[in-house]
Enzyme design. Sequence first.
Site, PDB file in Angstrom:
ATOM      1  N   SER A   4      31.552  39.690  34.952  1.00 29.86           N
ATOM      2  CA  SER A   4      32.736  39.867  34.109  1.00 29.86           C
ATOM      3  C   SER A   4      32.471  39.112  32.809  1.00 29.86           C
ATOM      4  O   SER A   4      31.660  38.172  32.793  1.00 29.86           O
ATOM      5  CB  SER A   4      33.938  39.261  34.831  1.00 29.86           C
ATOM      6  OG  SER A   4      34.995  39.035  33.930  1.00 29.86           O
ATOM      7  N   TYR A  17      37.922  32.441  39.333  1.00 24.48           N
ATOM      8  CA  TYR A  17      37.344  33.775  39.096  1.00 24.48           C
ATOM      9  C   TYR A  17      36.199  33.665  38.081  1.00 24.48           C
ATOM     10  O   TYR A  17      35.091  34.152  38.322  1.00 24.48           O
ATOM     11  CB  TYR A  17      38.433  34.726  38.604  1.00 24.48           C
ATOM     12  CG  TYR A  17      37.940  36.127  38.303  1.00 24.48           C
ATOM     13  CD1 TYR A  17      37.843  37.078  39.317  1.00 24.48           C
ATOM     14  CD2 TYR A  17      37.570  36.506  37.015  1.00 24.48           C
ATOM     15  CE1 TYR A  17      37.391  38.370  39.051  1.00 24.48           C
ATOM     16  CE2 TYR A  17      37.114  37.782  36.737  1.00 24.48           C
ATOM     17  CZ  TYR A  17      37.028  38.715  37.755  1.00 24.48           C
ATOM     18  OH  TYR A  17      36.574  39.991  37.476  1.00 24.48           O
TER      19      TYR A  17
HETATM   20  P1  NDP Z   1      40.167  46.064  42.728  1.00 27.80           P
HETATM   21  O1  NDP Z   1      41.083  44.915  42.990  1.00 27.80           O
HETATM   22  O2  NDP Z   1      40.719  47.386  42.377  1.00 27.80           O
HETATM   23  O3  NDP Z   1      39.181  46.248  43.968  1.00 27.80           O
HETATM   24  C1  NDP Z   1      38.571  45.135  44.559  1.00 27.80           C
HETATM   25  C2  NDP Z   1      37.977  45.550  45.871  1.00 27.80           C
HETATM   26  O4  NDP Z   1      37.490  44.370  46.533  1.00 27.80           O
HETATM   27  C3  NDP Z   1      39.016  46.182  46.807  1.00 27.80           C
HETATM   28  O5  NDP Z   1      38.416  47.257  47.511  1.00 27.80           O
HETATM   29  C4  NDP Z   1      39.360  45.044  47.748  1.00 27.80           C
HETATM   30  O6  NDP Z   1      39.778  45.447  49.023  1.00 27.80           O
HETATM   31  C5  NDP Z   1      38.006  44.345  47.843  1.00 27.80           C
HETATM   32  N1  NDP Z   1      38.193  42.979  48.349  1.00 27.80           N
HETATM   33  C6  NDP Z   1      38.996  42.020  47.840  1.00 27.80           C
HETATM   34  N2  NDP Z   1      38.963  40.936  48.618  1.00 27.80           N
HETATM   35  C7  NDP Z   1      38.115  41.207  49.642  1.00 27.80           C
HETATM   36  C8  NDP Z   1      37.692  40.491  50.785  1.00 27.80           C
HETATM   37  N3  NDP Z   1      38.173  39.277  51.050  1.00 27.80           N
HETATM   38  N4  NDP Z   1      36.801  41.060  51.626  1.00 27.80           N
HETATM   39  C9  NDP Z   1      36.364  42.310  51.404  1.00 27.80           C
HETATM   40  N5  NDP Z   1      36.734  43.056  50.341  1.00 27.80           N
HETATM   41  C10 NDP Z   1      37.612  42.514  49.471  1.00 27.80           C
HETATM   42  O7  NDP Z   1      39.194  45.533  41.583  1.00 27.80           O
HETATM   43  P2  NDP Z   1      38.234  46.301  40.547  1.00 27.80           P
HETATM   44  O8  NDP Z   1      37.799  47.585  41.102  1.00 27.80           O
HETATM   45  O9  NDP Z   1      38.843  46.194  39.235  1.00 27.80           O
HETATM   46  O10 NDP Z   1      36.996  45.278  40.542  1.00 27.80           O
HETATM   47  C11 NDP Z   1      35.716  45.575  41.060  1.00 27.80           C
HETATM   48  C12 NDP Z   1      34.749  44.553  40.535  1.00 27.80           C
HETATM   49  O11 NDP Z   1      34.668  44.617  39.113  1.00 27.80           O
HETATM   50  C13 NDP Z   1      35.145  43.107  40.862  1.00 27.80           C
HETATM   51  O12 NDP Z   1      33.973  42.378  41.153  1.00 27.80           O
HETATM   52  C14 NDP Z   1      35.763  42.611  39.568  1.00 27.80           C
HETATM   53  O13 NDP Z   1      35.652  41.225  39.451  1.00 27.80           O
HETATM   54  C15 NDP Z   1      34.905  43.336  38.548  1.00 27.80           C
HETATM   55  N6  NDP Z   1      35.512  43.480  37.226  1.00 27.80           N
HETATM   56  C16 NDP Z   1      36.561  44.360  37.038  1.00 27.80           C
HETATM   57  C17 NDP Z   1      37.073  44.549  35.761  1.00 27.80           C
HETATM   58  C18 NDP Z   1      38.199  45.513  35.494  1.00 27.80           C
HETATM   59  O14 NDP Z   1      38.637  45.614  34.333  1.00 27.80           O
HETATM   60  N7  NDP Z   1      38.701  46.230  36.466  1.00 27.80           N
HETATM   61  C19 NDP Z   1      36.534  43.817  34.588  1.00 27.80           C
HETATM   62  C20 NDP Z   1      35.464  42.909  34.918  1.00 27.80           C
HETATM   63  C21 NDP Z   1      34.973  42.779  36.176  1.00 27.80           C
HETATM   64  P3  NDP Z   1      41.304  45.925  49.279  1.00 27.80           P
HETATM   65  O15 NDP Z   1      41.386  47.271  48.627  1.00 27.80           O
HETATM   66  O16 NDP Z   1      41.367  45.997  50.756  1.00 27.80           O
HETATM   67  O17 NDP Z   1      42.189  44.916  48.658  1.00 27.80           O
END
Ligand code: NDP
Length: 253
Positions: A156, A169
């Site tokens: 990120s 984070y």
């Molecule tokens: P979301 O919150 O939409 O999705 C996150 C995913 O991670 C979900 O499927 C969630 O599961 C899963 N997750 C969370 N906690 C756990 C856990 N304890 N064990 C297993 N799985 C877990 O986030 P994004 O799609 O936006 O983010 C994806 C990646 O991109 C992340 O690493 C984020 O930091 C990074 N990112 C995103 C940005 C953005 O603008 N969206 C910008 C910069 C980085 P569940 O659905 O069950 O909650």
Amino acid sequence: MSCKIDYQARPDLLAGRVILVTGAGDGIGRAAALSYAHHGATVILLGRTINKLEAVYDAIEAAGGPQPAIFPLNFEGATLKDYHDMAETLDKEFGRLDGILHNASLLGRLTPFDQYNPELWEQVMQVNINGPIWMTQALLPLLKASDDASVVFTSSSVGRKGRAFWGAYAVSKAATENFSEMLADELENVSAIRVNTLNPGATRTQMRKTAYPAEDPQRLRTPDDIMPTYLWLMGPDSHGHSGERFDAQPPKA
Ligand code: NDP
């Protein structure tokens, strides 16, 4: 740092490859799992919410992709034994692993550090960095069994430069970048494994909405829009790149 948003993946780019996607049930992970399967990969869908993983499984099957596998795992409570059991299961089932997209993450809370809850801090570090690190260690023998393995960690912009209120984070993402470079350096010349980080940039997901509640999501790129770099980095066209930091979308002008 470069971006491959204009990359055009050929339809069979990932044919025959076995790829693990964490956080595959929602947001960017969901789009990556569908996109990798669409390009021929057998995708292992890892996440904590089974019904979301099942919906992705069904969507892959409905689209005629290779049969995926579901691996329920919550990084919060997972132990070293869980990671080793997982490696054993994948070894029996597939015998190797050609890629991992480390995508699952927790945002935690945006709050001044003097009010940051220590338990939440630990939780975020567990899900975003400690769990993925030990899972990677357990899966290294399977990655080494591949001719061309790609490990992609999700970063990120706050992992590259610390920003007020982003707490654990941001710290977890900075650690992710350093860990990825360390591992890439260790594996260079002694394995066919490349390790890189990818910053998706502002993307229309639930996490983004939580972090920026006042923002108009329609102005953001969708997870599908940013898939070209995800495909490039997972497939053979990124061969020779390791220990690098990539962006899935160009920086704002
Ligand atoms: P979301 O919150 O939409 O999705 C996150 C995913 O991670 C979900 O499927 C969630 O599961 C899963 N997750 C969370 N906690 C756990 C856990 N304890 N064990 C297993 N799985 C877990 O986030 P994004 O799609 O936006 O983010 C994806 C990646 O991109 C992340 O690493 C984020 O930091 C990074 N990112 C995103 C940005 C953005 O603008 N969206 C910008 C910069 C980085 P569940 O659905 O069950 O909650």
